[in-house]
Scaffold this motif. Structure first.
Motif, PDB file in Angstrom:
ATOM      1  N   PRO A 223      47.493  49.335  52.947  1.00 46.33           N
ATOM      2  CA  PRO A 223      46.634  48.093  52.547  1.00 46.33           C
ATOM      3  C   PRO A 223      46.641  47.808  50.946  1.00 46.33           C
ATOM      4  O   PRO A 223      47.043  48.375  50.584  1.00 46.33           O
ATOM      5  CB  PRO A 223      44.968  49.065  52.364  1.00 46.33           C
ATOM      6  CG  PRO A 223      45.572  49.944  53.555  1.00 46.33           C
ATOM      7  CD  PRO A 223      46.789  50.401  53.523  1.00 46.33           C
ATOM      8  N   PRO A 224      46.456  45.984  50.472  1.00 46.86           N
ATOM      9  CA  PRO A 224      46.667  45.615  49.352  1.00 46.86           C
ATOM     10  C   PRO A 224      45.392  46.688  48.564  1.00 46.86           C
ATOM     11  O   PRO A 224      44.621  46.878  48.804  1.00 46.86           O
ATOM     12  CB  PRO A 224      46.663  44.719  49.168  1.00 46.86           C
ATOM     13  CG  PRO A 224      46.322  43.833  50.747  1.00 46.86           C
ATOM     14  CD  PRO A 224      45.739  45.967  51.769  1.00 46.86           C
ATOM     15  N   VAL A 225      45.346  46.076  46.954  1.00 46.72           N
ATOM     16  CA  VAL A 225      44.561  46.550  46.106  1.00 46.72           C
ATOM     17  C   VAL A 225      44.627  45.481  45.732  1.00 46.72           C
ATOM     18  O   VAL A 225      46.040  44.367  45.408  1.00 46.72           O
ATOM     19  CB  VAL A 225      45.719  47.529  45.169  1.00 46.72           C
ATOM     20  CG1 VAL A 225      45.143  47.929  43.529  1.00 46.72           C
ATOM     21  CG2 VAL A 225      46.051  48.951  45.495  1.00 46.72           C
ATOM     22  N   VAL A 226      43.538  45.212  44.993  1.00 44.66           N
ATOM     23  CA  VAL A 226      42.522  44.137  44.386  1.00 44.66           C
ATOM     24  C   VAL A 226      42.273  44.506  43.526  1.00 44.66           C
ATOM     25  O   VAL A 226      41.372  45.532  43.787  1.00 44.66           O
ATOM     26  CB  VAL A 226      41.774  42.963  45.709  1.00 44.66           C
ATOM     27  CG1 VAL A 226      41.075  44.350  46.177  1.00 44.66           C
ATOM     28  CG2 VAL A 226      41.260  41.792  44.083  1.00 44.66           C
ATOM     29  N   PHE A 227      41.999  44.166  42.255  1.00 47.60           N
ATOM     30  CA  PHE A 227      41.010  43.995  41.482  1.00 47.60           C
ATOM     31  C   PHE A 227      40.826  43.396  40.458  1.00 47.60           C
ATOM     32  O   PHE A 227      41.550  42.018  40.602  1.00 47.60           O
ATOM     33  CB  PHE A 227      42.143  45.399  40.281  1.00 47.60           C
ATOM     34  CG  PHE A 227      43.084  44.901  39.473  1.00 47.60           C
ATOM     35  CD1 PHE A 227      42.713  44.510  37.856  1.00 47.60           C
ATOM     36  CD2 PHE A 227      44.444  44.194  39.975  1.00 47.60           C
ATOM     37  CE1 PHE A 227      44.079  43.775  37.235  1.00 47.60           C
ATOM     38  CE2 PHE A 227      45.668  43.910  39.519  1.00 47.60           C
ATOM     39  CZ  PHE A 227      45.195  43.892  37.652  1.00 47.60           C
ATOM     40  N   HIS A 228      39.534  43.039  39.716  1.00 42.24           N
ATOM     41  CA  HIS A 228      39.772  42.362  39.016  1.00 42.24           C
ATOM     42  C   HIS A 228      39.177  42.358  37.554  1.00 42.24           C
ATOM     43  O   HIS A 228      39.014  43.572  37.308  1.00 42.24           O
ATOM     44  CB  HIS A 228      37.605  41.163  39.325  1.00 42.24           C
ATOM     45  CG  HIS A 228      37.263  42.555  39.232  1.00 42.24           C
ATOM     46  ND1 HIS A 228      36.241  43.109  37.818  1.00 42.24           N
ATOM     47  CD2 HIS A 228      35.828  42.919  40.399  1.00 42.24           C
ATOM     48  CE1 HIS A 228      35.196  43.309  38.056  1.00 42.24           C
ATOM     49  NE2 HIS A 228      34.970  43.800  39.192  1.00 42.24           N
ATOM     50  N   CYS A 229      39.387  42.019  36.617  1.00 43.37           N
ATOM     51  CA  CYS A 229      39.441  41.849  35.305  1.00 43.37           C
ATOM     52  C   CYS A 229      38.050  41.846  34.079  1.00 43.37           C
ATOM     53  O   CYS A 229      37.917  41.906  33.214  1.00 43.37           O
ATOM     54  CB  CYS A 229      40.090  40.634  34.465  1.00 43.37           C
ATOM     55  SG  CYS A 229      41.925  41.184  35.099  1.00 43.37           S
TER      56      CYS A 229
ATOM     57  N   PRO B 151      36.537  34.256  35.861  1.00 39.38           N
ATOM     58  CA  PRO B 151      35.042  34.234  35.288  1.00 39.38           C
ATOM     59  C   PRO B 151      33.998  35.097  36.309  1.00 39.38           C
ATOM     60  O   PRO B 151      34.384  34.531  37.122  1.00 39.38           O
ATOM     61  CB  PRO B 151      34.466  33.139  35.103  1.00 39.38           C
ATOM     62  CG  PRO B 151      35.867  31.919  35.132  1.00 39.38           C
ATOM     63  CD  PRO B 151      36.838  32.414  36.683  1.00 39.38           C
ATOM     64  N   ASP B 152      33.252  35.443  35.460  1.00 32.26           N
ATOM     65  CA  ASP B 152      33.018  36.910  36.488  1.00 32.26           C
ATOM     66  C   ASP B 152      31.924  36.329  36.687  1.00 32.26           C
ATOM     67  O   ASP B 152      31.418  36.791  38.202  1.00 32.26           O
ATOM     68  CB  ASP B 152      31.345  37.622  35.044  1.00 32.26           C
ATOM     69  CG  ASP B 152      32.181  38.217  34.711  1.00 32.26           C
ATOM     70  OD1 ASP B 152      33.907  38.592  34.449  1.00 32.26           O
ATOM     71  OD2 ASP B 152      31.366  38.777  33.822  1.00 32.26           O
ATOM     72  N   SER B 153      31.389  34.447  36.950  1.00 32.59           N
ATOM     73  CA  SER B 153      30.510  34.263  38.413  1.00 32.59           C
ATOM     74  C   SER B 153      31.119  33.736  39.471  1.00 32.59           C
ATOM     75  O   SER B 153      31.227  33.241  40.581  1.00 32.59           O
ATOM     76  CB  SER B 153      29.849  32.935  37.593  1.00 32.59           C
ATOM     77  OG  SER B 153      30.550  32.129  37.190  1.00 32.59           O
ATOM     78  N   GLN B 154      32.800  33.471  39.538  1.00 34.20           N
ATOM     79  CA  GLN B 154      33.226  33.919  40.432  1.00 34.20           C
ATOM     80  C   GLN B 154      34.113  34.142  40.987  1.00 34.20           C
ATOM     81  O   GLN B 154      34.802  34.068  42.471  1.00 34.20           O
ATOM     82  CB  GLN B 154      34.641  33.218  39.990  1.00 34.20           C
ATOM     83  CG  GLN B 154      34.712  31.068  39.605  1.00 34.20           C
ATOM     84  CD  GLN B 154      35.501  30.507  39.258  1.00 34.20           C
ATOM     85  OE1 GLN B 154      36.714  30.404  39.024  1.00 34.20           O
ATOM     86  NE2 GLN B 154      34.971  29.254  38.126  1.00 34.20           N
ATOM     87  N   VAL B 155      34.290  35.566  41.022  1.00 34.34           N
ATOM     88  CA  VAL B 155      34.895  37.167  41.047  1.00 34.34           C
ATOM     89  C   VAL B 155      34.275  36.951  43.495  1.00 34.34           C
ATOM     90  O   VAL B 155      34.509  37.177  43.544  1.00 34.34           O
ATOM     91  CB  VAL B 155      34.487  38.154  40.567  1.00 34.34           C
ATOM     92  CG1 VAL B 155      34.884  39.568  41.027  1.00 34.34           C
ATOM     93  CG2 VAL B 155      35.631  37.995  39.426  1.00 34.34           C
TER      94      VAL B 155
END
Length: 281
Positions: free
Chosen positions: A92-98, A69-73
């Motif tokens: 370097p790793p790639v990290v993404f949120h949805c 959830p947005d509140s936890q990103v």
């Protein structure tokens, strides 16, 4: 093979992980969720991946998906950054949120460690992963973030059928609001319509067919004609007397719905007369 770790095993994360795994674009390595049951369900659906009990148990990966959830990103990114010594690797790793609302800057705790970060927002109603994996072909996917991350995500999402397009970081809130208007609020309006039919005494057995007939016809007209030509009703016709009388009745029944009716009627009138909800008189 690109190793993928998944943090957050809801419908979005499960769907994307399953598609990436099935298309051979990623190897799902570890899955973590606040609820262990959802992580195990996701692993079974994806057909790959090991469920871990805590973030510290996750091994290094090329790509990290934060489908929380947005509140936890921000909180999850900070927690992951605190464990960064466990995730050192040559590249370097790639990290993404949805999130459709948040920008990649919400992952700054990891960016500060040299990770590449992005947001990837597939424009799809993720009601059920089993259906979504079959509906993903052609789904628009809004991408935002740094170049290495968005380049990789574009390749991955295109590989599972998505159509990627860039979203400016500063435009993310308005971009996501458009999706809310298009999808989420439609459900609210349909609920109001059903409740009004019930209050008006329409037989309960007929409401689903009335609902289906109007909704299907409206959607078809919108897709074929566009909003300005598809708009109908008293406000679009300029029948002010009917609009005012109806608004009064609705307000007595449901004050909040009455206010919505008044505002929507004004926007409908503008759309019909000028072709835009922001049109000037």
């Amino acid at each position: 093979m690109i190793k993928l770790n998944v943090i957050g095993c809801g419908r979005v994360g499960t769907t994307l992980a399953a598609l990436l795994q099935r298309e051979g674009l990623c190897q799902v390595q570890h899955l973590y969720s606040k609820t262990a049951a959802s992580a195990h369900d996701a692993a079974r659906f994806v057909g790959a991946g090991t469920v871990v009990d805590q973030l510290a148990d996750m091994q290094p990966a090329h790509v990290w998906m934060l489908s929380v959830p947005d509140s936890q990103v921000v909180t999850v990114a900070q927690a992951l950054a605190a464990l960064s010594f466990r995730h050192s690797q040559p590249q370097p790793p790639v990290v993404f949120h949805c999130s459709g609302f948040l920008s990649a800057n919400s992952l700054s705790a990891l960016q500060n460690l040299g990770w590449h970060a992005a947001s990837a927002h597939p424009v799809l109603n993720f009601a059920n992963p089993a259906q979504c994996v079959n509906q993903f072909q052609g789904v628009p996917c809004g991408l935002e973030g740094d170049a290495p991350a968005t380049t990789l995500l574009q390749a991955l999402l295109t590989g599972i059928g998505g159509q990627c397009f860039p979203v400016p970081s500063e435009a993310k809130p308005l971009y996501h609001a458009a999706a809310v208007f298009s999808s989420n609020f439609m459900a609210v309006l349909q609920a109001l319509a059903r409740e009004a039919w019930q209050e008006a005494g329409v037989p309960e057995s007929l409401i689903p067919s009335i609902h289906q007939s109007l909704l299907q016809g409206s959607v078809q007209n919108l897709l074929v004609l566009g909003p300005a030509k598809a708009i109908t009703g008293p406000a679009a016709r300029g029948d002010t007397a009917v609009v005012n009388a109806q608004a009064s009745v609705i307000t007595q029944w449901h004050p909040e719905a009455g206010e919505i009716y008044k505002r929507m009627s004004e926007l409908a009138r503008r759309l019909a007369t000028t072709g835009s909800t922001a049109g000037s008189d």
